[in-house]
Design a protein around this motif. Structure first.
Motif, PDB file in Angstrom:
ATOM      1  N   ALA A 118       0.825  -1.196   0.000  1.00 21.08           N
ATOM      2  CA  ALA A 118       0.000   0.000   0.000  1.00 21.08           C
ATOM      3  C   ALA A 118       0.870   1.261   0.000  1.00 21.08           C
ATOM      4  O   ALA A 118       0.603   2.219  -0.728  1.00 21.08           O
ATOM      5  CB  ALA A 118      -0.939  -0.003   1.208  1.00 21.08           C
ATOM      6  N   HIS A 119       1.921   1.229   0.824  1.00 15.18           N
ATOM      7  CA  HIS A 119       2.824   2.383   0.887  1.00 15.18           C
ATOM      8  C   HIS A 119       3.532   2.615  -0.430  1.00 15.18           C
ATOM      9  O   HIS A 119       3.595   3.757  -0.931  1.00 15.18           O
ATOM     10  CB  HIS A 119       3.850   2.156   1.998  1.00 15.18           C
ATOM     11  CG  HIS A 119       4.955   3.172   2.000  1.00 15.18           C
ATOM     12  ND1 HIS A 119       4.750   4.497   2.325  1.00 15.18           N
ATOM     13  CD2 HIS A 119       6.289   3.058   1.696  1.00 15.18           C
ATOM     14  CE1 HIS A 119       5.894   5.154   2.234  1.00 15.18           C
ATOM     15  NE2 HIS A 119       6.832   4.307   1.863  1.00 15.18           N
ATOM     16  N   TYR A 120       4.047   1.544  -1.042  1.00  9.31           N
ATOM     17  CA  TYR A 120       4.754   1.685  -2.307  1.00  9.31           C
ATOM     18  C   TYR A 120       3.809   2.175  -3.410  1.00  9.31           C
ATOM     19  O   TYR A 120       4.219   2.942  -4.291  1.00  9.31           O
ATOM     20  CB  TYR A 120       5.387   0.361  -2.717  1.00  9.31           C
ATOM     21  CG  TYR A 120       6.437  -0.146  -1.754  1.00  9.31           C
ATOM     22  CD1 TYR A 120       7.181   0.744  -0.980  1.00  9.31           C
ATOM     23  CD2 TYR A 120       6.674  -1.514  -1.596  1.00  9.31           C
ATOM     24  CE1 TYR A 120       8.145   0.285  -0.092  1.00  9.31           C
ATOM     25  CE2 TYR A 120       7.643  -1.974  -0.715  1.00  9.31           C
ATOM     26  CZ  TYR A 120       8.363  -1.082   0.051  1.00  9.31           C
ATOM     27  OH  TYR A 120       9.314  -1.542   0.936  1.00  9.31           O
ATOM     28  N   THR A 121       2.557   1.740  -3.354  1.00 11.29           N
ATOM     29  CA  THR A 121       1.575   2.190  -4.335  1.00 11.29           C
ATOM     30  C   THR A 121       1.314   3.686  -4.191  1.00 11.29           C
ATOM     31  O   THR A 121       1.277   4.424  -5.184  1.00 11.29           O
ATOM     32  CB  THR A 121       0.259   1.417  -4.180  1.00 11.29           C
ATOM     33  OG1 THR A 121       0.499   0.025  -4.389  1.00 11.29           O
ATOM     34  CG2 THR A 121      -0.781   1.902  -5.193  1.00 11.29           C
ATOM     35  N   PRO A 127       1.757   8.145  -8.115  1.00 12.54           N
ATOM     36  CA  PRO A 127       2.402   9.350  -8.675  1.00 12.54           C
ATOM     37  C   PRO A 127       3.045   9.109 -10.035  1.00 12.54           C
ATOM     38  O   PRO A 127       2.995   9.971 -10.919  1.00 12.54           O
ATOM     39  CB  PRO A 127       3.454   9.708  -7.615  1.00 12.54           C
ATOM     40  CG  PRO A 127       2.901   9.153  -6.349  1.00 12.54           C
ATOM     41  CD  PRO A 127       2.236   7.872  -6.756  1.00 12.54           C
ATOM     42  N   ALA A 128       3.652   7.933 -10.210  1.00 12.76           N
ATOM     43  CA  ALA A 128       4.279   7.634 -11.503  1.00 12.76           C
ATOM     44  C   ALA A 128       3.229   7.515 -12.595  1.00 12.76           C
ATOM     45  O   ALA A 128       3.430   7.987 -13.733  1.00 12.76           O
ATOM     46  CB  ALA A 128       5.086   6.347 -11.404  1.00 12.76           C
ATOM     47  N   ALA A 135       8.513  13.224 -11.820  1.00 10.33           N
ATOM     48  CA  ALA A 135       7.775  13.862 -10.726  1.00 10.33           C
ATOM     49  C   ALA A 135       7.665  12.913  -9.541  1.00 10.33           C
ATOM     50  O   ALA A 135       7.757  13.329  -8.372  1.00 10.33           O
ATOM     51  CB  ALA A 135       6.389  14.293 -11.201  1.00 10.33           C
ATOM     52  N   MET A 136       7.451  11.617  -9.833  1.00  9.58           N
ATOM     53  CA  MET A 136       7.363  10.630  -8.754  1.00  9.58           C
ATOM     54  C   MET A 136       8.648  10.564  -7.955  1.00  9.58           C
ATOM     55  O   MET A 136       8.634  10.579  -6.721  1.00  9.58           O
ATOM     56  CB  MET A 136       7.041   9.256  -9.347  1.00  9.58           C
ATOM     57  CG  MET A 136       6.997   8.125  -8.311  1.00  9.58           C
ATOM     58  SD  MET A 136       8.622   7.349  -8.016  1.00  9.58           S
ATOM     59  CE  MET A 136       8.869   6.496  -9.563  1.00  9.58           C
ATOM     60  N   LEU A 137       9.792  10.508  -8.640  1.00  8.04           N
ATOM     61  CA  LEU A 137      11.078  10.409  -7.957  1.00  8.04           C
ATOM     62  C   LEU A 137      11.367  11.655  -7.128  1.00  8.04           C
ATOM     63  O   LEU A 137      11.866  11.566  -5.999  1.00  8.04           O
ATOM     64  CB  LEU A 137      12.195  10.185  -8.971  1.00  8.04           C
ATOM     65  CG  LEU A 137      12.235   8.812  -9.639  1.00  8.04           C
ATOM     66  CD1 LEU A 137      13.297   8.773 -10.737  1.00  8.04           C
ATOM     67  CD2 LEU A 137      12.496   7.716  -8.602  1.00  8.04           C
ATOM     68  N   ALA A 138      11.019  12.823  -7.661  1.00  7.72           N
ATOM     69  CA  ALA A 138      11.252  14.062  -6.922  1.00  7.72           C
ATOM     70  C   ALA A 138      10.380  14.116  -5.668  1.00  7.72           C
ATOM     71  O   ALA A 138      10.851  14.464  -4.579  1.00  7.72           O
ATOM     72  CB  ALA A 138      10.957  15.271  -7.821  1.00  7.72           C
TER      73      ALA A 138
END
Length: 283
Positions: A118-121, A127-128, A135-138
């Motif tokens: 759930a957290h990784y999602t 976001p990805a 944007a997800m990585l930032a």
């Protein structure tokens, strides 16, 4: 937070959504750290960062430790990633660094996996998909680094200053040098913990700034800690027990930095093992 254990367990699972693990935290924090605060053998907060950081002069000293008060600020932003690795390893090994996971049910173990997914999602997947990988990585980096620095500074200052982990002879050192079964548990919690701030810090940290009361009364709502702290401080004063309290976070943070510099340079001291004082060997 509630008289209903179901509500408390559900609130605890928000730890999993934020990137931690409520089950692993129970063993790492409540079993290992809370019961044996600043004990070099049982409190994994003392030795889990070694050999990168030397939080105790009973640990071996490497050539780079005298500079740890400088380079630790480069390491702290990655604390959350260290927790991720530690949680998965503990799940596979059936133990955290400082405690075996006796009593953990299969359902509780499954909540660790579900919580991580759930957290990784939430942090990476959505976001990805919605905004792209850049944007997800930032966003993820900002989240992880900010959370890590806040956690590191909030937790580290509470038990790593000269009053709570003395490098010299005195009440704290004498208490920790005693065999575990002979210590006064309550006195140990007071001597190895330190407070900072008051009502405002209590609100924003969930009572972690009043660490002494947090250790003495972990099952009491932190909303009561400011009132309880006045009673504890008075009782400690009557009994001649040192009660460490700093006015502000910057004040205790400065003391923490000085301690890390001193602990990194201090000669190694022996530890008690099986009734004898011995020197821990290097890894």
């Amino acid at each position: 937070m509630s008289t209903n254990p179901i509500v408390n367990n559900l609130l605890g699972l928000t730890n999993d959504l934020a990137g931690g693990s409520s089950l692993m935290w129970r063993y790492h924090h409540q079993v290992s750290h809370h019961v044996h605060c600043n004990d070099d053998a049982f409190d994994e907060d003392v030795f889990s960062a070694f050999p990168f950081l030397r939080f105790d002069d009973r640990l071996p000293r490497y050539w780079y430790h005298p500079y740890q008060h400088i380079y630790m600020w480069i390491l702290f932003p990655f604390l959350q990633l260290v927790f991720q690795v530690g949680d998965w390893k503990a799940l596979l090994d059936n133990r955290t660094v400082g405690a075996t996971m006796y009593g953990a049910s299969e359902f509780e173990r499954q909540t660790v996996v579900a919580g991580k997914l759930a957290h990784y999602t939430l942090l990476y997947g959505l976001p990805a998909a919605l905004h792209g990988p850049s944007a997800m990585l930032a966003g993820a980096a900002g989240y992880l680094f900010t959370q890590s620095i806040v956690l590191a500074t909030t937790f580290a200052v509470s038990h790593n200053i000269s009053e709570t982990k003395s490098l010299d002879a005195g009440p704290t050192r004498d208490n920790l040098d005693q065999p575990v079964a002979e210590r006064d548990w309550g006195v140990q919690q007071v001597l190895t913990s330190a407070n900072w701030g008051g009502d405002v810090g209590n609100f924003f940290t969930g009572g972690l700034n009043l660490q002494i009361e947090h250790h003495l009364f972990p099952a009491i709502s932190f909303l009561h800690y400011p009132a309880i702290s006045k009673i504890v401080a008075d009782e400690c004063h009557k009994r001649g027990i040192n009660y460490a309290h700093y006015t502000t976070l910057p004040e205790i943070l400065s003391s923490f930095v000085r301690f890390m510099a001193d602990a990194g340079s201090a000669p190694q001291k022996p530890v008690r093992r099986d009734g004898e004082m011995v020197m821990l060997s290097k890894l």
